[in-house]
Scaffold this motif. Sequence first.
Motif, PDB file in Angstrom:
ATOM      1  N   ASP A 294      -1.714  15.842  35.440  1.00 51.14           N
ATOM      2  CA  ASP A 294      -1.574  15.767  33.992  1.00 51.14           C
ATOM      3  C   ASP A 294      -1.445  17.148  33.372  1.00 51.14           C
ATOM      4  OD1 ASP A 294      -1.543  14.913  31.352  1.00 51.14           O
ATOM      5  OD2 ASP A 294      -3.726  14.801  31.220  1.00 51.14           O
ATOM      6  N   TRP A 295      -2.423  18.022  33.642  1.00 51.67           N
ATOM      7  CA  TRP A 295      -2.387  19.343  33.019  1.00 51.67           C
ATOM      8  C   TRP A 295      -1.340  20.251  33.643  1.00 51.67           C
ATOM      9  CZ3 TRP A 295      -4.042  20.288  28.413  1.00 51.67           C
ATOM     10  CH2 TRP A 295      -5.034  19.471  27.863  1.00 51.67           C
ATOM     11  N   GLN A 296      -0.993  20.036  34.900  1.00 57.23           N
ATOM     12  CA  GLN A 296       0.115  20.789  35.485  1.00 57.23           C
ATOM     13  C   GLN A 296       1.426  20.459  34.785  1.00 57.23           C
ATOM     14  OE1 GLN A 296       0.605  23.161  38.324  1.00 57.23           O
ATOM     15  NE2 GLN A 296      -1.393  23.561  37.399  1.00 57.23           N
TER      16      GLN A 296
ATOM     17  N   GLU B 203      -9.316  19.683  37.219  1.00 61.17           N
ATOM     18  CA  GLU B 203      -8.623  19.283  35.996  1.00 61.17           C
ATOM     19  C   GLU B 203      -7.353  20.099  35.787  1.00 61.17           C
ATOM     20  OE1 GLU B 203      -9.401  17.085  33.493  1.00 61.17           O
ATOM     21  OE2 GLU B 203     -11.403  16.402  34.019  1.00 61.17           O
ATOM     22  N   LEU B 204      -7.472  21.431  35.843  1.00 63.01           N
ATOM     23  CA  LEU B 204      -6.357  22.302  35.491  1.00 63.01           C
ATOM     24  C   LEU B 204      -5.216  22.225  36.501  1.00 63.01           C
ATOM     25  CD1 LEU B 204      -5.263  24.276  33.433  1.00 63.01           C
ATOM     26  CD2 LEU B 204      -6.520  26.111  34.578  1.00 63.01           C
TER      27      LEU B 204
ATOM     28  N   PHE C 276     -11.190  19.277  27.859  1.00 68.43           N
ATOM     29  CA  PHE C 276     -12.142  19.414  28.963  1.00 68.43           C
ATOM     30  C   PHE C 276     -13.571  19.221  28.474  1.00 68.43           C
ATOM     31  CE2 PHE C 276     -14.970  21.757  31.767  1.00 68.43           C
ATOM     32  CZ  PHE C 276     -14.533  21.387  33.029  1.00 68.43           C
TER      33      PHE C 276
ATOM     34  N   PHE D 261      -2.182  26.365  24.356  1.00 68.10           N
ATOM     35  CA  PHE D 261      -2.505  25.573  25.539  1.00 68.10           C
ATOM     36  C   PHE D 261      -3.977  25.725  25.901  1.00 68.10           C
ATOM     37  CE2 PHE D 261      -3.168  24.924  30.027  1.00 68.10           C
ATOM     38  CZ  PHE D 261      -2.443  23.765  30.297  1.00 68.10           C
ATOM     39  N   GLN D 262      -4.485  26.945  25.826  1.00 67.25           N
ATOM     40  CA  GLN D 262      -5.898  27.173  26.151  1.00 67.25           C
ATOM     41  C   GLN D 262      -6.810  26.359  25.243  1.00 67.25           C
ATOM     42  OE1 GLN D 262      -7.143  31.317  26.503  1.00 67.25           O
ATOM     43  NE2 GLN D 262      -9.153  30.807  25.679  1.00 67.25           N
TER      44      GLN D 262
ATOM     45  N   GLU E 203      -6.048  23.628  23.568  1.00 69.23           N
ATOM     46  CA  GLU E 203      -5.871  22.200  23.835  1.00 69.23           C
ATOM     47  C   GLU E 203      -6.635  21.782  25.088  1.00 69.23           C
ATOM     48  OE1 GLU E 203      -2.223  18.998  24.687  1.00 69.23           O
ATOM     49  OE2 GLU E 203      -1.798  21.145  24.476  1.00 69.23           O
ATOM     50  N   PHE E 204      -6.529  22.591  26.148  1.00 67.41           N
ATOM     51  CA  PHE E 204      -7.234  22.271  27.386  1.00 67.41           C
ATOM     52  C   PHE E 204      -8.740  22.334  27.186  1.00 67.41           C
ATOM     53  CE2 PHE E 204      -9.394  23.538  31.280  1.00 67.41           C
ATOM     54  CZ  PHE E 204      -9.000  22.528  32.142  1.00 67.41           C
TER      55      PHE E 204
ATOM     56  N   ARG F 183       1.743  19.438  31.694  1.00 67.87           N
ATOM     57  CA  ARG F 183       1.695  20.043  30.359  1.00 67.87           C
ATOM     58  C   ARG F 183       1.886  21.559  30.424  1.00 67.87           C
ATOM     59  NH1 ARG F 183      -3.168  17.045  26.972  1.00 67.87           N
ATOM     60  NH2 ARG F 183      -3.225  15.081  28.145  1.00 67.87           N
ATOM     61  N   LEU F 184       1.287  22.187  31.438  1.00 66.07           N
ATOM     62  CA  LEU F 184       1.426  23.637  31.592  1.00 66.07           C
ATOM     63  C   LEU F 184       2.879  24.019  31.847  1.00 66.07           C
ATOM     64  CD1 LEU F 184      -0.070  26.399  31.863  1.00 66.07           C
ATOM     65  CD2 LEU F 184      -0.173  25.958  34.320  1.00 66.07           C
TER      66      LEU F 184
END
Length: 420
Positions: A334-336, A329-330, A58, A50-51, A53-54, A338-339
């Motif tokens: 969207d990223w929430q 962003e995080l 980003f 995940f890190q 990918e983010f 995915r997380l």
Amino acid sequence: MKIRTLACVTTLVTGIALSGCSSGSDDSGGSDGPRTLDVWLMRDSVSQEFQDEFTTAFEDAHPDIRLNIQIQQWNGIGERVTAALASGDAPDVIEVGNTQVAQYASSGGLTDLSDRVDDLGGEDWLPGLAEPGAYEGAQYGIPYYAANRVVIYRTDLFEAAGIDATTLTTRDAWLEATEALNEPEGQQGIYLPGQNWYVLSGFIWDEGGDLAVENDGRWEGALDTPEALAGMDFYRQLQALGQGPRDSDEAEPPQVEVFASQEVAQIVAVPGGARLITEQNPELEGRIGFFPVPGITADAPGSVFTGGSDLVIPAAAGNQDDAYTFIEELTGDDWQSRLAAAMSYVPNKTSLSGVVADDPGTAAMAAGAASGRATPNTPTWAAVEAENPIKDYMTAVLTGQDPADAAAEASEVITRAMNP
């Protein structure tokens, strides 16, 4: 253009890997070079996949920023964050435990983000993350992710007793079912250790009570209020329907090990405990279910202690605008989403609970998280947990001491600890 860089090393201290970084400067070759954003995230908050990918997404979206994400160990993190905030060279973004925000904010070491709340969708934030992220009327911590306890149960034992877990939407129904599950001989209706004060807190909150309250700037222990005593009484009734020890918590012995090795119908734990259970007893694979801790009425699940993290920006951070961009962003939808899918966490907004609907354990967590709470929002609460008179109080009640007397004694200890 001079860019701050960090030379990071890993050392082994008493068997725990700790990351240490020293500041330096690097000539980027001109004003057009990318800016480095230093971020501290905690171990296990994100996977490496995940890190990566983010970070890729980003940096593609913000080619003028390069991320330097450093994974920190929870052990000793308080001292490291305190030192970083006091220095002139703090990271730009730090992940902190949701209940730690007040401690760091009280020192003046964090950036006030109150004017960003609306832009970040703050109206939908989980209360158990948002409320402890605020201090004295200002928002310093931005909710990142949450986790909380649910009921983990044996589906086969429920079936044998003719109990449908989906009907257990009130505490009375839960108590009645647990009594029925506390037989035949050798089977426990629930394994609930006597000192699981996180679970007790939820029962107290359901009754309208609290662990401590603030009056005119002074904090006072509140275990001796009628509401808190009612919460303790329900805990006493539930705890009696099993063989949980009265003088220890869920770690002694580890309750997941007890669940895996004995005929236990239920425990109250985070859903990740189910994986540990089946690792120890593969025969329980496919025989474990989840439901939210029931509330007093069927209108909403019971209150639960919300664990998890907030993201903060140190006042000394050199890249305030870039730090906000990272957080935006995080913690965005969207990223929430995915997380939550990647890590089985509860996303930071109640409006995103649907993204975990296909994961039974996380879905049960998300339902409970809507009624989540945190410990009293003050830096001095840490002193209470260090001494933890709540555990002693619970054992006293469960071993026959008068609840009102035990609660008054514990409340006095809490009051002294919170007013040094």
